[in-house]
Design an enzyme around this catalytic site. Structure first.
Site, short mmCIF file in Angstrom:
data_model
loop_
_atom_site.label_atom_id
_atom_site.label_comp_id
_atom_site.label_asym_id
_atom_site.label_seq_id
_atom_site.Cartn_x
_atom_site.Cartn_y
_atom_site.Cartn_z
N GLU A 49 0.87 -1.18 0.00
CA GLU A 49 0.00 0.00 0.00
C GLU A 49 0.90 1.22 0.00
O GLU A 49 1.77 1.36 0.87
CB GLU A 49 -0.89 0.02 1.23
CG GLU A 49 -1.92 -1.09 1.29
CD GLU A 49 -2.73 -1.06 2.58
OE1 GLU A 49 -2.55 -0.13 3.39
OE2 GLU A 49 -3.54 -1.99 2.79
N ASP A 60 -5.63 8.89 10.18
CA ASP A 60 -4.29 8.43 10.53
C ASP A 60 -3.82 9.00 11.86
O ASP A 60 -4.14 10.14 12.21
CB ASP A 60 -3.31 8.79 9.42
CG ASP A 60 -3.57 8.00 8.16
OD1 ASP A 60 -3.49 6.76 8.22
OD2 ASP A 60 -3.88 8.61 7.12
N TYR A 175 -10.20 -4.76 3.86
CA TYR A 175 -9.27 -4.29 4.89
C TYR A 175 -10.06 -4.11 6.18
O TYR A 175 -10.90 -3.22 6.27
CB TYR A 175 -8.65 -2.97 4.43
CG TYR A 175 -7.55 -2.40 5.29
CD1 TYR A 175 -7.35 -2.79 6.62
CD2 TYR A 175 -6.68 -1.44 4.77
CE1 TYR A 175 -6.34 -2.26 7.39
CE2 TYR A 175 -5.67 -0.89 5.54
CZ TYR A 175 -5.51 -1.29 6.85
OH TYR A 175 -4.51 -0.74 7.62
#
Length: 269
Positions: A49, A60, A175
């Site tokens: 990725e 994040d 994911y």
């Protein structure tokens, strides 16, 4: 078959999970980032990725936020990230590479132009964390029409009623974000990982890759016994943050990748 389908089929035959590694494009600078990218498959990464730097990476944690800042301060752009993919593909035709990030830079670049350039560069799939399935027409549908997989995130709060909507149109792999929070957060318990994997299996035949909070070879091995893939990002990015030189950054990321790969590859023996 796509590169992702091929890779997961190969790994299923080998009875092992994939090591999926994340790094931010252009972190800490273009040349160092490219050297890391090119070295990851040899260090044991099965799927890569590559983060598309953005000014507001809201999903994040601190490590990847700082990676975005370092990359942007060194003039990394989406066009340069696509160029990195081209240079990577010149020497590697088989490792699946997925671009991960946010919709704003893609929208600014132009969706049609981005899809065409990503496909031409050798990108295999996209993870766009802030684009829900209700907006499939904005990117997911045209991307898949061009042959790019569109990979969805699922979380502990994605219940059984919501899962079919989230997974509708998903391809490549799923994911699973194993903790509610930002990247680099504390890891989920293995019991939770096992239950979540079983629940996702009831809804999809796609490989399930589990990430967030995986930092050590032992933890990677534990997850690899329970899922089709193990995603590691923040731990690798932190190797760049603490490096005193470009070579130290390269060695740190690739060295940790090799240790993680050893853990993943030995997990089911």
């Amino acid at each position: 078959m796509s590169r992702l389908q091929t890779r997961f089929a190969e790994l299923k035959q080998q009875n092992r999970a994939a090591l999926v590694t994340f790094v931010t494009g252009g972190d800490p600078d273009y040349a160092t980032s490219l050297a890391i990218l090119k070295g990851l498959p040899g260090a044991g990464a099965d799927v890569i990725e590559l983060g598309m730097p953005f000014t507001d990476p809201m999903a994040d944690g601190p490590a990847i936020q700082l990676a975005n800042i370092r990359a942007l301060n060194n003039k990394q752009t989406l066009a340069k990230t696509l160029q990195m993919v081209r240079e990577f593909r010149a020497g590697d035709a088989s490792t699946p590479l997925v671009l991960m990030g946010y919709f704003n830079p893609i929208h600014h670049y132009g969706v049609d132009r981005f899809i065409a350039d990503a496909q031409e560069a050798g990108v295999d799939g996209l993870i766009v964390v802030d684009l829900p399935p209700e907006h499939n027409a904005d990117l997911c549908v045209p991307a898949q029409a061009a042959g790019l997989d569109f990979i969805r995130l699922t979380t502990p709060t994605t219940d059984d009623r919501r899962l079919p909507t989230v997974l509708n149109g998903s391809s490549g792999f799923v994911y699973y974000v194993s903790v509610a929070g930002v990247t680099g957060a504390n890891a989920a318990t293995l019991e939770h990982v096992e239950e979540a994997h079983a629940r996702l299996r009831r809804h999809t035949e796609l490989p399930v890759c589990i990430g967030f909070g995986i930092r050590t070879p032992q933890h990677a091995a534990d997850v690899a016994r329970r899922a089709e893939g193990v995603v590691v990002g923040s731990a690798l990015v932190e190797q760049i943050a603490k490096a005193d030189s470009p070579q130290q950054a390269i060695d740190g990321v690739l060295g940790l990748c090799a240790q993680l790969a050893e853990g993943v590859r030995g997990a089911r023996r």
